[in-house]
Design a protein around this motif. Sequence first.
Motif, PDB file in Angstrom:
ATOM      1  N   PRO A   2       4.399  -2.644  -6.795  1.00 59.16           N
ATOM      2  CA  PRO A   2       4.063  -2.119  -5.464  1.00 59.16           C
ATOM      3  C   PRO A   2       3.343  -3.182  -4.645  1.00 59.16           C
ATOM      4  O   PRO A   2       2.537  -3.961  -5.170  1.00 59.16           O
ATOM      5  N   PRO A  25      -3.295   1.642  -3.183  1.00 56.86           N
ATOM      6  CA  PRO A  25      -3.548   2.365  -4.431  1.00 56.86           C
ATOM      7  C   PRO A  25      -2.399   2.301  -5.434  1.00 56.86           C
ATOM      8  O   PRO A  25      -2.635   2.229  -6.641  1.00 56.86           O
ATOM      9  N   GLU A  26      -1.146   2.327  -4.942  1.00 56.44           N
ATOM     10  CA  GLU A  26      -0.020   2.299  -5.868  1.00 56.44           C
ATOM     11  C   GLU A  26       0.047   0.983  -6.639  1.00 56.44           C
ATOM     12  O   GLU A  26       0.406   0.952  -7.820  1.00 56.44           O
ATOM     13  N   ARG A  27      -0.301  -0.115  -5.970  1.00 53.56           N
ATOM     14  CA  ARG A  27      -0.308  -1.407  -6.668  1.00 53.56           C
ATOM     15  C   ARG A  27      -1.380  -1.412  -7.763  1.00 53.56           C
ATOM     16  O   ARG A  27      -1.108  -1.815  -8.893  1.00 53.56           O
ATOM     17  N   TRP A  28      -2.571  -0.954  -7.426  1.00 55.69           N
ATOM     18  CA  TRP A  28      -3.651  -0.964  -8.421  1.00 55.69           C
ATOM     19  C   TRP A  28      -3.341  -0.015  -9.574  1.00 55.69           C
ATOM     20  O   TRP A  28      -3.681  -0.306 -10.729  1.00 55.69           O
ATOM     21  N   ARG A  29      -2.706   1.122  -9.281  1.00 57.34           N
ATOM     22  CA  ARG A  29      -2.309   2.046 -10.350  1.00 57.34           C
ATOM     23  C   ARG A  29      -1.341   1.347 -11.311  1.00 57.34           C
ATOM     24  O   ARG A  29      -1.511   1.391 -12.529  1.00 57.34           O
ATOM     25  N   ALA A  30      -0.307   0.687 -10.757  1.00 51.92           N
ATOM     26  CA  ALA A  30       0.686   0.025 -11.594  1.00 51.92           C
ATOM     27  C   ALA A  30       0.071  -1.115 -12.408  1.00 51.92           C
ATOM     28  O   ALA A  30       0.371  -1.269 -13.604  1.00 51.92           O
ATOM     29  N   LEU A  51       1.028  10.258 -13.992  1.00 48.10           N
ATOM     30  CA  LEU A  51       0.965   9.195 -12.998  1.00 48.10           C
ATOM     31  C   LEU A  51       2.097   8.180 -13.177  1.00 48.10           C
ATOM     32  O   LEU A  51       2.309   7.333 -12.310  1.00 48.10           O
ATOM     33  N   GLY A  67       8.041   9.285 -11.363  1.00 46.15           N
ATOM     34  CA  GLY A  67       8.511   8.644 -10.137  1.00 46.15           C
ATOM     35  C   GLY A  67       9.282   7.383 -10.450  1.00 46.15           C
ATOM     36  O   GLY A  67       9.609   7.097 -11.611  1.00 46.15           O
ATOM     37  N   ASP A  69       8.144   1.291 -12.317  1.00 43.01           N
ATOM     38  CA  ASP A  69       7.497   0.072 -11.841  1.00 43.01           C
ATOM     39  C   ASP A  69       6.922  -0.663 -13.038  1.00 43.01           C
ATOM     40  O   ASP A  69       7.155  -0.285 -14.193  1.00 43.01           O
TER      41      ASP A  69
END
Length: 200
Positions: free
Chosen positions: A83, A87-92, A145, A148, A151
């Motif tokens: 990502p 937030p999506e980048r940090w989650r991944a 989480l 989807g 990634d």
Amino acid sequence: MKLYHSPTSPFARKVRVLIREKGALAQVTEELAAAMSDPQSLIEANPLGKVPALILKDGTSFFDSPLICEYLDAVLAGPPLFPAAGPERWRALRFQALADGIMDAAVSLVFEMNRPETERSEMWMGRWRRAVTRGIGVLEHEVSLLDGPLDIGGIATGAALGYLDFRHAAMNWQAGAPELAGWWRDLAKRQSFAETAPPV
């Protein structure tokens, strides 16, 4: 580009899955490397003598799976697997770090178990087993989480779980993590994972 890898390395599998998800097998050739034998070609690609290692067309080499994966994601066509921001980048990236840590502990445990029994450290083996167990616990709690589009977080997690099945079946991690086990059963059927499964 050329990727040095081992079919049993979970870190190399992570890169190999990413290449397939990008549809880039024509752009990156894969070459087997027996890292424990210190082949000269691998040492030239990675002075640390580890797989995976990536050689670019200009001779530059990249090593360490997070760096290789992010580089390939940036330069290859295909769906983005990192990502871009927020937030999506940090989650991944957090899932990648957790999965990489599980792989580190699991690989270290294999090396220790391969030593003569009288030379093994029960203290270290215990620490590595507990690290894996705690990591699996977090993944079980947060598996929703990972739903989807796939990634780097999901790719790394799949590589880690596949390695546990391959080298540490006796740990039976699935028994205590039924939701995560179901997620992994579905992911393991994906072509990129099926093609990179370690040898039986």
